[in-house]
Scaffold this motif. Sequence first.
Motif, PDB file in Angstrom:
ATOM      1  N   PRO A 154      42.149 -19.682  86.134  1.00  0.00           N
ATOM      2  CA  PRO A 154      40.982 -18.996  85.578  1.00  0.00           C
ATOM      3  C   PRO A 154      41.267 -17.565  85.154  1.00  0.00           C
ATOM      4  CG  PRO A 154      40.768 -19.240  87.954  1.00  0.00           C
ATOM      5  CD  PRO A 154      41.951 -20.067  87.547  1.00  0.00           C
ATOM      6  N   PHE A 155      42.334 -16.970  85.699  1.00  0.00           N
ATOM      7  CA  PHE A 155      42.643 -15.587  85.344  1.00  0.00           C
ATOM      8  C   PHE A 155      43.106 -15.441  83.896  1.00  0.00           C
ATOM      9  CE2 PHE A 155      42.813 -15.262  89.954  1.00  0.00           C
ATOM     10  CZ  PHE A 155      42.193 -14.045  90.171  1.00  0.00           C
ATOM     11  N   VAL A 156      43.511 -16.544  83.262  1.00  0.00           N
ATOM     12  CA  VAL A 156      43.910 -16.485  81.861  1.00  0.00           C
ATOM     13  C   VAL A 156      42.743 -16.022  81.001  1.00  0.00           C
ATOM     14  CG1 VAL A 156      44.682 -17.844  79.869  1.00  0.00           C
ATOM     15  CG2 VAL A 156      45.717 -18.229  82.109  1.00  0.00           C
ATOM     16  N   LEU A 157      41.537 -16.456  81.343  1.00  0.00           N
ATOM     17  CA  LEU A 157      40.358 -16.041  80.594  1.00  0.00           C
ATOM     18  C   LEU A 157      40.130 -14.542  80.739  1.00  0.00           C
ATOM     19  CD1 LEU A 157      37.976 -16.819  78.854  1.00  0.00           C
ATOM     20  CD2 LEU A 157      36.722 -17.475  80.905  1.00  0.00           C
ATOM     21  N   SER A 164      44.922  -8.541  83.767  1.00  0.00           N
ATOM     22  CA  SER A 164      45.744  -9.598  84.351  1.00  0.00           C
ATOM     23  C   SER A 164      45.259  -9.923  85.757  1.00  0.00           C
ATOM     24  CB  SER A 164      47.213  -9.161  84.408  1.00  0.00           C
ATOM     25  OG  SER A 164      47.367  -8.080  85.324  1.00  0.00           O
ATOM     26  N   LYS A 165      45.772 -11.014  86.298  1.00  0.00           N
ATOM     27  CA  LYS A 165      45.417 -11.424  87.663  1.00  0.00           C
ATOM     28  C   LYS A 165      45.759 -10.324  88.657  1.00  0.00           C
ATOM     29  CE  LYS A 165      46.450 -14.968  91.134  1.00  0.00           C
ATOM     30  NZ  LYS A 165      47.133 -16.267  91.389  1.00  0.00           N
ATOM     31  N   GLU A 166      46.960  -9.755  88.526  1.00  0.00           N
ATOM     32  CA  GLU A 166      47.405  -8.720  89.457  1.00  0.00           C
ATOM     33  C   GLU A 166      46.496  -7.500  89.398  1.00  0.00           C
ATOM     34  OE1 GLU A 166      49.321 -10.304  87.302  1.00  0.00           O
ATOM     35  OE2 GLU A 166      50.403 -11.603  88.710  1.00  0.00           O
ATOM     36  N   GLN A 167      46.099  -7.111  88.193  1.00  0.00           N
ATOM     37  CA  GLN A 167      45.236  -5.939  88.044  1.00  0.00           C
ATOM     38  C   GLN A 167      43.864  -6.173  88.667  1.00  0.00           C
ATOM     39  OE1 GLN A 167      45.672  -5.729  83.714  1.00  0.00           O
ATOM     40  NE2 GLN A 167      46.641  -3.721  83.907  1.00  0.00           N
TER      41      GLN A 167
END
Length: 288
Positions: A154-157, A164-167
Motif C-alpha cells: 500500500p505504500f506505493v500509493l 516513501s514507506k521509510e519516510q
Amino acid sequence: MTDAYSQPIREWWAQRWIDVLESFGWVRRLARARIYAREGNVLSIEFNGEKVAALVQGTAPEPYKVTLSLDPFTDEQWSYVIESMSQRAIFSAKLLAGEMPQTIEEVFTGNGLSLFPFTKFDIHSRCSCPDPANPCKHIGAVYYLLGDRFGEDPFVLFQLRGRSKEQIIEALRQTRSQGEHKESNLQNADSFEPSATQSSYALNLEKFWHYADELEPSLVVIAPPPSSETVLDVLGTIPLKISDGDATVATKAAQAAMQHLKGIYQSASQQAILTAMNVATPKTGAEL
C-alpha cells in the motif's frame, strides 16, 4: 468478461484505484488495456521517486515507453496528514502489517486532500506510441499493473504522492514520540512538589504496585472493548512456510494457526475478566 482484471480485487485500496480510473469514462480504452495487462504486455515497471516508468509491448517491434505520475503533496500537506494519522495507533499498526486502514481516506479528505485521483486531470501520463488518445491502451495497461502493486504494497500509493514507506514510518514514529514526550512533561508538571517537601513523597518501589485500601465498588466498571477487532485482526494471517511449497497446504495451515491463536486470545480475555471480577475459574477436569 471474466479475466483477472474484471473481477473484484481482494484488497479494497487496489480495487478503489481501478474503480476511480474506470469512473472517468474510458470504458473502451480500458477494456483493451485489460487485455494488454492480462497477456503480460507490460514488460517492466519502475519507480523513480513519485514517478512511474514502464515499458509496454505493442504492435511495433520495440516496446513503448510510458511515464505516469500524480501531483505530489507538499511538505506542509504531508505534515498535516502525518499528524492526523499519528493520533490513531491503528493506522500505524495496519500499515506496518502491509494493510491500508479502511478509513485512511478520511485522514486526507479531513485535510483537504484526496489520496486517490479526484479527476482525470490529476493523472499525468505519456506514451511514446503514435496513438493521440490519452490514456492509450499502453498507459491503461500500466494503470492495472499499478493496482496489482498497490495490492502488494500500500505504500506505493503514498509514494506516488511524494512520500516513501521509510519516510512515513519515521515521521509517524517521531510525531507519536513527541506527543508522548509532551504528555509526560504535562504529567510531571502537574505532579511537581516544592523541593522542601519532596522527601516526604519518596517512592517505595517495593510497594509501588500495592494498594491497601478497598476500592469503591461503584467506581469499578468492567466493560467489553469498544471494538471487536483484536491484535490478531490487525496483524492478519500469519505467513507460514511449508517445506513442499504447496500454497494450498500453507493457506490451510495458516488458517488453522489463526483459529488456535484466537481460541487462546478468547480464553485469556475471559480469564482476565474473571480475575478482575474476583471470580474463581471453573474447573474442567483437565487443566493445563
